[in-house]
Enzyme design. Structure first.
Site, PDB file in Angstrom:
ATOM      1  N   ASP A 121      37.251  35.543  41.517  1.00 33.29           N
ATOM      2  CA  ASP A 121      37.481  36.603  40.552  1.00 33.29           C
ATOM      3  C   ASP A 121      36.585  36.397  39.334  1.00 33.29           C
ATOM      4  O   ASP A 121      36.011  35.321  39.140  1.00 33.29           O
ATOM      5  CB  ASP A 121      38.955  36.585  40.133  1.00 33.29           C
ATOM      6  CG  ASP A 121      39.377  37.844  39.391  1.00 33.29           C
ATOM      7  OD1 ASP A 121      38.768  38.909  39.625  1.00 33.29           O
ATOM      8  OD2 ASP A 121      40.326  37.773  38.595  1.00 33.29           O
TER       9      ASP A 121
ATOM     10  N   GLU B 110      31.425  38.543  37.790  1.00 32.76           N
ATOM     11  CA  GLU B 110      30.346  39.528  37.550  1.00 32.76           C
ATOM     12  C   GLU B 110      29.130  38.964  36.789  1.00 32.76           C
ATOM     13  O   GLU B 110      28.040  39.529  36.972  1.00 32.76           O
ATOM     14  CB  GLU B 110      30.916  40.727  36.777  1.00 32.76           C
ATOM     15  CG  GLU B 110      31.804  41.633  37.612  1.00 32.76           C
ATOM     16  CD  GLU B 110      33.178  41.026  37.878  1.00 32.76           C
ATOM     17  OE1 GLU B 110      33.769  41.337  38.926  1.00 32.76           O
ATOM     18  OE2 GLU B 110      33.634  40.214  37.053  1.00 32.76           O
TER      19      GLU B 110
ATOM     20  N   ASP C 252      40.603  46.005  39.663  1.00 30.39           N
ATOM     21  CA  ASP C 252      41.801  46.329  38.886  1.00 30.39           C
ATOM     22  C   ASP C 252      42.037  47.829  38.825  1.00 30.39           C
ATOM     23  O   ASP C 252      41.803  48.495  37.801  1.00 30.39           O
ATOM     24  CB  ASP C 252      41.666  45.758  37.472  1.00 30.39           C
ATOM     25  CG  ASP C 252      41.561  44.242  37.476  1.00 30.39           C
ATOM     26  OD1 ASP C 252      41.995  43.623  38.463  1.00 30.39           O
ATOM     27  OD2 ASP C 252      41.043  43.686  36.500  1.00 30.39           O
TER      28      ASP C 252
END
Length: 820
Positions: free
Chosen positions: A411, A414, A485
Site C-alpha cells: 500500500d 505511489e 480507496d
C-alpha cells in the site's frame, strides 16, 4: 517619414532573423529522413532533428523508438518478451520505406518522417498525422495519429469514465487519491496501453515510458489522437491482430503474464481497517465459520504494527502472531498483512538501522536520504529500483514468513506521503541507469510489488499472494491489484466494474475493488448488491474504513446475510471454473473478468454507456450489474443464445431487453455452448469437495471448448508437470461432448463427472463407449432460498433450472459422449 528609424528597423529585423529569433520554434518536429540503414528486422533512421529505430518484434508487433539524441542502451521494466525471428521484407525507395510481414505492413514516409500501418490487403489500420507526426516541446515528446472516422478507444488500465475513451484525455502519474471521484484522473496505477477500433479493425499501442504520460483520444479535436511523455524516448509498440483477444495476448507476450495464484486467494477475503487485537481477529474467523459463510482469508491493516513501524507486531494487540496464524490455518484461513514503503526514522529500530547499513534509501543529489511523512511519522524509503534495495527487502520478508503470514498487501506505494509531492530531484538507481523522481515515480509501486513477490518466493514455503495499490505495465507478473480507496456509493460500485474491465483489457487479470466501499457507509441494499457482484470478480474482498460501521455479512440483518451467503457459496461452487480461468490467464493473458468488447469488438452496442458495465466472467458467464436502487434494468444480449443462470429461461442474441430487478438476484446469464465445471460447496479451499465434478453444458448452435485445469492449488509442483488438464469440447453439429485425455501427472480428486445439460430438451439418451445411458430429468438450483431463516417464509421465491443429467466415471483417457 523619419529616415533615422527607416534605416534602423530593417537592420534590426535582419539581425533578429540572422540570430534565429524569428525562425526558432518552441516545437521541434522530427523532420525529414536523411539516412537509412537496414539490418535484418531493424531499420535505423536519421532525420533532420532526431534518430529513430523501427524493429519487427513479431509478425504482428512493430516497435518504434525515437529521440532527439542518440538512442540510449535498451532498458525496460515493463517488457520481458524478446523479438522473434520472422519473415520480414524491408525495402526502400526515394520517398518511403516499406516493412512487410505476414500480418501487417508499415510504410515510413521520408519527407517528412511519418508512419502508417496497413493490413496485408491494404486497409489503413493506423497512421500518423502527416502534418504533425512526432515532435518535441523541450523534453516532452508526442506522437500524433490521424483520427479515423468513427474511431473508438478502450483500455489504458485503471482509468475512470466510460469504457469508450473517445473524446477524453488522460494522464498517467501514480497518485494517492483517497475517496476519489468517479471522474478523477489520474488514479493509483499507470498502464500506457490502449486499443483502437474502427471499420472492423482493431490495433493496440503500448507506450513504454515511465515518465508522466498523456493521452488524447480526440478530446476537443477531430484531427488526431495522441500519446506522449514528459521526458525520455518516444518508445512504442504497435500491435495488430484481427481479434482483439489476440492483441491482449501479444501485449502480454511483451509485458508478461501472471503466475498461478494460490487457490485460497480466490476465495472470499474478510478485511477492514482494522481488525485488532488478536481476540477480534479470532472472533471474526469463528463467526464466519459459525454462520457457514465460506471464507479463506483475513487481512490485517496497519494497526497490527507497533506504532505503524514496518516489520513489527504490536505485542499488546498480537502477543503471539505465529500462534494466531497457526490457529487461523487450522480453521482454513490464510493471513494477509499490509506493508508500506516508508521506514520510520527510529535510531535503534532493526529495519531502519539495517536500511542505513545497507545504503538502500533513495537520496537527494547531496547524498542525504529523502525524508517524507507518512503513517509512522518521518520516514526514509527503500530504492526498489536497485538490486541492492530489492535484495534488502527480500531479506525483510523473512519476518512475515516466520510469523505465518501467507499474503503481502503493498500500500501507499505511489509513493504516497502526506502532501504527496515528492521533489523532482530525488535520485533513484533505476538498475544502474540513475535517474530522477520524474522517471522513477510511475515504476516505484510495481518494483515494490516485485520485491515483495520475489521475497515471498524465497521465504514462503507455498505460492504467495501479493496485492498492490500502485503499479505500471507488467505488474501482472508479480501481483494482483485493487482499485484503492473507493466510496460506498452506487456509482462507485459500477465505476469499479469499469476500472476492472479496463485493467483486464490492459493485461491485468487478478483485480478487485473494496466490496461495500472503503469510505462512508453503504446502504443495506447497496451492500447486498455489491456482495453479490463480488462473487463474480477476480479478487473478492470485503473492506471498509476506520470509524465506519461494521460491514461483515451478518451486520446488515438476516435477509442480507442469506443473500450474501448464497453468493459467496456460489463463488465456492464455481471455483473449478474460476481456477481454470486463471490458468488461461497464465497462458494467453486474457482476463478472468472481461469487457464484452473482447468477444464482441465490432458490435457497437457493447461500448454504449447503457451497456458498458456488462462483462463476462470467464468465457461463459455474463454479468449485468445495476444500482441496488433500480427496479428495472436494460440489458443487451450480444450474438448467440443466453440462459438465465437461475431459472434457465432463454434469450435470443442481438436484442435489448428491459428486465425487472430484485435485491436478492444479480442478473447473470450463461452463453449457449458454454461449459461450466463446478464442485460441491466447501467452507474454505482447505476443505476437499465431494468426489464428483459437476459439468454444466448449455446447448447452443456453435461449437465451443473449455480447458479444465487442476493442481494442488498451493505448491510449485505444477511447474514440473504435476497438474491435471483436459480439453472439454461441445459440438452441436455432431451431437457430442468430448473430454480429451487428461494431461499432466496430477491425480484429480474427482472420481466422477455429473454431466448436467441445459436446453437439451430433445435429448434422452447418451452413448459413451459401449455404454448407453438414459438421461435423468430434474432441477438444479444455483442459489439457496434467500431469507431462509425466516419461519414465516421468504420474500424471495426459490428458482431452479430444468436440466437433464447423467453421472459417468472420470477416467483419464478420452471420453466421448454422444447424445440423442
Amino acid at each position: 517619414m523619419n529616415t533615422k528609424y527607416s534605416v534602423i528597423v530593417p537592420v534590426l529585423s535582419l539581425f533578429m532573423m540572422t540570430a534565429g529569433y524569428c525562425q526558432q520554434s518552441p516545437v521541434t518536429s522530427i523532420g525529414n529522413v536523411t539516412a537509412v540503414k537496414i539490418e535484418g528486422q531493424k531499420v535505423s533512421i536519421t532525420t533532420s532533428n532526431a534518430n529513430a529505430e523501427i524493429t519487427v518484434y513479431t509478425p504482428s508487433v512493430i516497435r518504434v523508438r525515437m529521440d532527439k539524441k542518440a538512442l540510449s542502451p535498451d532498458f525496460s521494466y515493463a517488457v520481458v518478451g524478446k523479438p522473434i525471428t520472422v519473415k520480414a521484407d524491408i525495402k526502400q525507395t526515394d520517398t518511403e520505406i516499406d516493412i512487410i510481414t505476414d500480418s501487417l505492413k508499415a510504410v515510413i514516409q521520408k519527407q517528412p518522417f511519418s508512419i502508417a500501418y496497413y493490413t496485408p490487403d491494404g486497409q489503413v489500420i493506423n497512421e500518423d498525422d502527416k502534418g504533425l507526426s512526432t515532435s518535441w516541446v523541450n523534453e516532452s515528446v508526442t506522437d500524433y495519429k490521424k483520427l479515423q472516422p468513427d474511431e473508438h478507444f478502450i483500455g489504458l488500465g485503471e482509468k475512470t469514465g466510460n469504457l469508450d475513451r473517445t473524446g477524453s484525455g488522460y494522464t498517467n502519474w501514480n497518485s494517492d487519491v483517497y475517496g476519489y471521484s468517479i471522474t478523477q484522473d489520474p488514479l493509483y496505477s499507470s498502464i500506457p496501453f490502449y486499443i483502437g477500433i474502427h471499420h472492423g479493425l482493431n490495433y493496440g499501442i503500448f507506450l513504454d515510458n515511465t515518465y508522466q504520460t498523456d493521452f488524447n483520444f480526440g478530446a476537443s479535436t477531430n484531427r488526431f489522437s495522441s500519446f506522449g511523455a514528459r521526458g525520455g524516448e518516444m518508445n512504442y509498440y504497435f500491435i495488430y491482430h484481427k481479434r482483439l483477444a489476440d492483441i491482449i495476448t501479444s501485449y502480454t507476450y511483451l509485458t508478461g503474464r501472471m503466475p498461478l495464484p494460490p487457490m485460497w486467494s480466490l476465495g472470499y477475503q474478510q478485511n477492514r481497517y482494522s481488525y485488532y487485537p488478536e481476540a477480534e481477529v479470532m472472533r471474526i474467523a469463528h463467526t464466519l465459520r459459525e454462520k457457514h459463510i465460506p471464507a479463506d482469508g483475513i487481512t490485517l491493516d496497519i494497526h497490527y504494527m507497533d506504532k505503524y513501524q514496518l516489520f513489527t507486531w504490536n505485542k499488546n494487540r498480537f502477543p503471539d502472531p505465529a500462534g494466531m496464524n497457526a490457529e487461523l490455518n487450522k480453521l482454513g484461513f490464510k493471513t494477509t498483512v499490509i506493508v508500506d514503503p516508508g521506514i520510520k526514522i527510529a535510531p535503534g529500530a532493526p529495519a531502519y538501522e539495517s536500511g542505513l547499513k545497507n545504503d538502500v534509501y533513495i537520496k537527494y543529489p547531496d547524498g542525504q536520504p529523502y525524508v517524507g511523512a507518512v503513517w509512522p511519522g518521518w520516514c526514509n524509503f527503500n530504492d526498489f529500483t536497485s538490486q541492492k534495495g530489492r535484495d534488502w527487502w527480500h531479506n525483510q520478508v523473512k519476518f512475515f514468513a516466520e510469523s505465518g503470514v501467507s499474503g503481502i498487501w503493498n500500500d501507499m506505494n505511489e509513493i504516497a506521503t502526506w502532501g504527496s509531492k515528492m521533489p523532482d530531484n530525488v535520485l533513484f538507481d533505476y538498475d544502474g541507469h540513475q535517474t530522477s523522481h520524474l522517471q522513477a515515480h510511475n515504476i516505484y509501486g510495481m518494483q515494490m510489488a516485485r520485491s515483495s513477490y520475489e521475497g515471498a518466493l524465497m521465504q514462503f514455503k507455498e505460492r504467495p499472494f501479493i496485492l498492490t495499490r500502485s503499479g505500471f505495465a507488467g505488474l501482472q507478473r508479480y501481483t494482483a491489484i485493487w482499485t484503492g480507496d473507493n466510496r460506498a456509493e452506487e456509482d462507485h460500485m459500477l465505476q469499479g466494474v469499469r476500472l476492472m474491465n479496463s485493467l483486464g483489457l490492459s493485461g491485468v487479470s487478478f483485480t478487485g475493488m473494496d466490496i461495500g466501499g472503503f469510505t462512508g457507509n453503504p446502504t443495506t441494499s447497496l451492500y447486498a448488491r455489491w456482495m453479490e457482484l463480488g462473487a463474480f470478480i477476480p479478487y473478492y474482498r470485503n473492506h471498509t474504513a476506520f470509524n465506519s460501521k461494521a460491514a461483515e455479512p451478518w451486520t446488515f440483518g438476516e435477509d442480507v446475510l442469506d443473500i450474501t451467503r448464497n453468493y459467496i457459496s456460489l463463488r465456492y461452487q464455481l471455483l473449478p471454473y474460476i481456477y481454470s480461468g486463471f490458468y488461461e490467464s497464465t497462458q494467453n493473458g486474457l482476463p478472468v473478468m472481461r469487457s464484452l468488447a473482447i468477444d464482441y469488438t465490432f458490435d457497437p452496442k457493447v461500448l454504449w454507456a447503457d451497456y458498458q458495465n456488462q462483462y463476462e466472467f470467464g468465457n461463459g458467464i455474463m454479468v449485468a450489474p445495476f444500482e441496488s436502487t433500480k427496479e428495472y434494468g436494460k440489458i443487451y444480449f450480444p450474438e448467440g443464445t443466453w440462459y438465465d443462470l437461475y431459472n434457465g429461461s432463454q434469450e435470443s442474441g442481438n436484442q435489448e431487453k428491459i428486465v425487472s430487478l430484485s435485491l436478492n438476484k444479480l442478473p447473470v446469464y450463461v452463453k449457449g455452448g458454454s461449459i461450466i465445471p463446478m464442485q460441491s460447496l466447501v467452507q474454505s479451499t482447505a476443505e476437499l469437495p465431494v468426489d464428483t465434478l459437476f459439468v454444466h453444458v448449455y446447448n447452443g448452435t456453435k461449437a465451443n471448448h473449455f480447458v479444465y485445469y487442476e493442481d494442488d492449488g498451493k505448491s510449485f509442483a505444477y511447474q514440473k508437470g504435476d497438474f491435471y488438464k483436459r480439453l472439454i469440447a461441445f459440438d452441436p453439429a455432431n451431437h457430442t461432448i468430448v473430454f480429451n485425455a487428461a494431461e499432466g501427472n496430477y491425480k484429480t480428486h474427482f472420481k466422477h463427472i455429473k454431466l448436467i445439460l441445459h436446453g437439451f430438451d430433445q435429448a434422452n439418451i447418451i452413448q459413451t463407449g459401449n455404454d448407453q445411458l438414459k438421461l435423468q430429468s430434474g432441477n438444479f438450483q444455483f442459489l439457496g432460498a434467500a431469507a431462509g431463516g425466516d419461519p414465516q417464509g421468504s420474500a424471495y421465491p426459490t428458482e431452479s433450472c430444468a436440466v437433464k443429467y447423467v453421472t459417468i466415471d472420470n477416467v483419464a483417457t478420452s471420453i466421448q459422449v454422444s447424445y440423442k
